[in-house]
Design an enzyme around this catalytic site. Structure first.
Site, PDB file in Angstrom:
ATOM      1  N   ARG A  37     101.635  -6.601 -54.409  1.00  0.00           N
ATOM      2  CA  ARG A  37     102.203  -6.717 -55.757  1.00  0.00           C
ATOM      3  C   ARG A  37     103.723  -6.681 -55.669  1.00  0.00           C
ATOM      4  O   ARG A  37     104.281  -5.800 -55.014  1.00  0.00           O
ATOM      5  CB  ARG A  37     101.692  -5.567 -56.626  1.00  0.00           C
ATOM      6  CG  ARG A  37     102.223  -5.595 -58.052  1.00  0.00           C
ATOM      7  CD  ARG A  37     101.553  -4.523 -58.891  1.00  0.00           C
ATOM      8  NE  ARG A  37     102.004  -4.575 -60.279  1.00  0.00           N
ATOM      9  CZ  ARG A  37     103.011  -3.874 -60.781  1.00  0.00           C
ATOM     10  NH1 ARG A  37     103.694  -3.041 -60.004  1.00  0.00           N
ATOM     11  NH2 ARG A  37     103.350  -3.989 -62.050  1.00  0.00           N
ATOM     12  N   LYS A  86     101.689 -23.239 -71.443  1.00  0.00           N
ATOM     13  CA  LYS A  86     100.313 -22.776 -71.703  1.00  0.00           C
ATOM     14  C   LYS A  86      99.916 -21.744 -70.652  1.00  0.00           C
ATOM     15  O   LYS A  86      99.197 -22.060 -69.693  1.00  0.00           O
ATOM     16  CB  LYS A  86      99.357 -23.980 -71.716  1.00  0.00           C
ATOM     17  CG  LYS A  86      98.015 -23.683 -72.367  1.00  0.00           C
ATOM     18  CD  LYS A  86      97.302 -24.968 -72.708  1.00  0.00           C
ATOM     19  CE  LYS A  86      95.872 -24.758 -73.160  1.00  0.00           C
ATOM     20  NZ  LYS A  86      95.723 -23.976 -74.379  1.00  0.00           N
ATOM     21  N   ARG A 137     100.523 -32.131 -69.631  1.00  0.00           N
ATOM     22  CA  ARG A 137     101.001 -30.818 -70.088  1.00  0.00           C
ATOM     23  C   ARG A 137     100.874 -29.784 -68.964  1.00  0.00           C
ATOM     24  O   ARG A 137     101.748 -28.919 -68.814  1.00  0.00           O
ATOM     25  CB  ARG A 137     100.234 -30.353 -71.327  1.00  0.00           C
ATOM     26  CG  ARG A 137     100.808 -29.034 -71.872  1.00  0.00           C
ATOM     27  CD  ARG A 137     100.196 -28.625 -73.188  1.00  0.00           C
ATOM     28  NE  ARG A 137      98.768 -28.426 -73.058  1.00  0.00           N
ATOM     29  CZ  ARG A 137      97.936 -28.282 -74.079  1.00  0.00           C
ATOM     30  NH1 ARG A 137      98.385 -28.336 -75.322  1.00  0.00           N
ATOM     31  NH2 ARG A 137      96.647 -28.100 -73.878  1.00  0.00           N
ATOM     32  N   TYR A 164      96.997 -22.744 -67.812  1.00  0.00           N
ATOM     33  CA  TYR A 164      95.634 -23.257 -67.945  1.00  0.00           C
ATOM     34  C   TYR A 164      95.590 -24.456 -68.859  1.00  0.00           C
ATOM     35  O   TYR A 164      96.556 -24.764 -69.557  1.00  0.00           O
ATOM     36  CB  TYR A 164      94.686 -22.152 -68.441  1.00  0.00           C
ATOM     37  CG  TYR A 164      94.798 -21.804 -69.918  1.00  0.00           C
ATOM     38  CD1 TYR A 164      95.885 -21.100 -70.417  1.00  0.00           C
ATOM     39  CD2 TYR A 164      93.815 -22.205 -70.825  1.00  0.00           C
ATOM     40  CE1 TYR A 164      95.970 -20.780 -71.770  1.00  0.00           C
ATOM     41  CE2 TYR A 164      93.895 -21.886 -72.171  1.00  0.00           C
ATOM     42  CZ  TYR A 164      94.980 -21.181 -72.643  1.00  0.00           C
ATOM     43  OH  TYR A 164      95.064 -20.877 -73.977  1.00  0.00           O
TER      44      TYR A 164
HETATM   45  N1  PDD Z   1      93.927 -23.527 -77.029  1.00  0.00           N
HETATM   46  N2  PDD Z   1      98.117 -23.537 -79.902  1.00  0.00           N
HETATM   47  C1  PDD Z   1      97.633 -22.586 -79.074  1.00  0.00           C
HETATM   48  C2  PDD Z   1      98.267 -21.245 -79.084  1.00  0.00           C
HETATM   49  C3  PDD Z   1      96.541 -22.872 -78.243  1.00  0.00           C
HETATM   50  O1  PDD Z   1      96.064 -21.933 -77.414  1.00  0.00           O
HETATM   51  C4  PDD Z   1      95.938 -24.170 -78.294  1.00  0.00           C
HETATM   52  C5  PDD Z   1      94.778 -24.545 -77.417  1.00  0.00           C
HETATM   53  C6  PDD Z   1      96.483 -25.117 -79.185  1.00  0.00           C
HETATM   54  C7  PDD Z   1      95.932 -26.505 -79.287  1.00  0.00           C
HETATM   55  O2  PDD Z   1      96.227 -27.268 -78.137  1.00  0.00           O
HETATM   56  P1  PDD Z   1      95.279 -28.455 -77.670  1.00  0.00           P
HETATM   57  O3  PDD Z   1      95.152 -29.379 -78.825  1.00  0.00           O
HETATM   58  O4  PDD Z   1      96.009 -29.063 -76.539  1.00  0.00           O
HETATM   59  O5  PDD Z   1      93.956 -27.841 -77.288  1.00  0.00           O
HETATM   60  C8  PDD Z   1      97.573 -24.763 -79.961  1.00  0.00           C
HETATM   61  C9  PDD Z   1      92.808 -23.794 -76.154  1.00  0.00           C
HETATM   62  C10 PDD Z   1      91.807 -24.716 -76.738  1.00  0.00           C
HETATM   63  C11 PDD Z   1      92.239 -22.482 -75.681  1.00  0.00           C
HETATM   64  O6  PDD Z   1      93.026 -21.577 -75.432  1.00  0.00           O
HETATM   65  O7  PDD Z   1      91.020 -22.347 -75.549  1.00  0.00           O
END
Ligand code: PDD
Length: 286
Positions: free
Chosen positions: A101, A150, A52, A33
């Site tokens: 699954r 992510k 990313r 995501y």
């Molecule tokens: N989270 N570290 C983690 C574990 C994160 O989930 C996030 C972002 C960041 C910061 O990344 P960025 O600057 O690219 O948003 C660091 C998003 C905002 C979320 O899960 O809502």
């Protein structure tokens, strides 16, 4: 108001967007995501989030659902349809619905699921808490080893957020082998004698898009930056601390595990970086 959301090519009322129970995102957390902020109706750091996303997909051998240009068009359409001035756009890609699954990945031609929705947050850049700062606690980092991807496996970060709530604070910082990795959904920083210290990039943390921009702006403003791990004790003895993420930008931290930092109010470096980040990223918002 019923939001209009995006699902696999269609713009639908949120109540009508349905995903299969066999979707790998639902059964396996087999999904990635991005969260992109919107300020003044424009997307902040869109190119970074797209890049990313591409990396997350390729690390997991997942096909891209569409081109970057198409993704941009969908983001913009949702901003318009939902009349978003300030807020966030959530995007998720999963490995799709193989119809059953199975631990093995489905055939490569299985259509990925692409979902986007908006979150309306009027005045996102003027959050009152940014003026007082957050209190955090430390918790053991028990997430998986590829935090640079992510993924939607967010159960442990959710548990950590609940630990923070139970401790009557705002967030948690993860600690592994005695060193801070990052916050539940943000990157973590301390400031000592004017120097900004934050953990270096590796598989241990998410490579924050806001982090990259903030460190670039800090260096351009002749601020000293050191990328290395730090302990909670070092953080408690720091002059200030802050976090960064797409939804909080640069956000001060004023207490760690019950220890007040400095004067207990947002420090000058965090305040300045927040201003610089908001000014500069608005200039390149699209
Ligand atoms: N989270 N570290 C983690 C574990 C994160 O989930 C996030 C972002 C960041 C910061 O990344 P960025 O600057 O690219 O948003 C660091 C998003 C905002 C979320 O899960 O809502």
């Amino acid at each position: 108001m019923t939001r209009t959301v995006y699902l696999n090519g269609d713009y639908l009322p949120e109540t009508e967007a349905k995903v299969s129970i066999f979707d790998r995102g639902f059964l396996m957390s087999d999904g990635v995501y991005e969260v992109t902020s919107v300020l003044g109706g424009k997307l902040i750091d869109f190119a970074g989030h797209c890049a990313r996303l591409g990396r997350s997909l390729s690390e997991l051998g997942m096909p891209a659902p569409c081109s970057d240009a198409e993704l941009l068009a969908i983001h913009r359409e949702l901003v318009q349809l939902n009349d978003i001035t300030d807020g966030m756009i959530y995007l998720q890609v999963t490995r799709g619905n193989p119809g059953d699954r199975d631990f093995a990945y489905p055939p490569a031609d299985t259509k990925p699921t692409l979902v986007l929705f908006t979150q309306n947050k009027p005045g996102l850049a003027d959050a009152p808490a940014a003026k007082t700062g957050w209190k955090v606690i430390s918790v053991a980092d028990e997430r998986w080893g590829r935090r640079d991807i992510k993924t939607t496996q967010l159960l442990y970060p959710s548990m950590a957020k609940m630990m923070a709530k139970a401790a009557h604070v705002d967030d948690a910082w993860f600690v592994e082998d005695g060193m801070v990795t990052e916050g539940t959904s943000n990157n973590a920083y301390i400031v000592k004698d004017g120097k900004i210290i934050t953990r270096q990039l590796s598989n241990d943390i998410l490579h924050g898009i806001t982090r990259a921009a903030v460190l670039r702006f800090a260096r351009e403003a002749q601020m000293e930056v050191e990328e290395r791990p730090f302990t909670i004790a070092e953080a408690q003895a720091a002059d200030e601390a802050f976090i960064t993420s797409a939804s909080t930008f640069v956000f001060p931290v004023v207490e760690i595990d019950g220890t007040t930092l400095g004067t207990g109010t947002p420090g000058p470096v965090a305040k300045r970086l927040r201003e610089i980040y908001l000014d500069e990223s608005l200039k390149t918002a699209i």
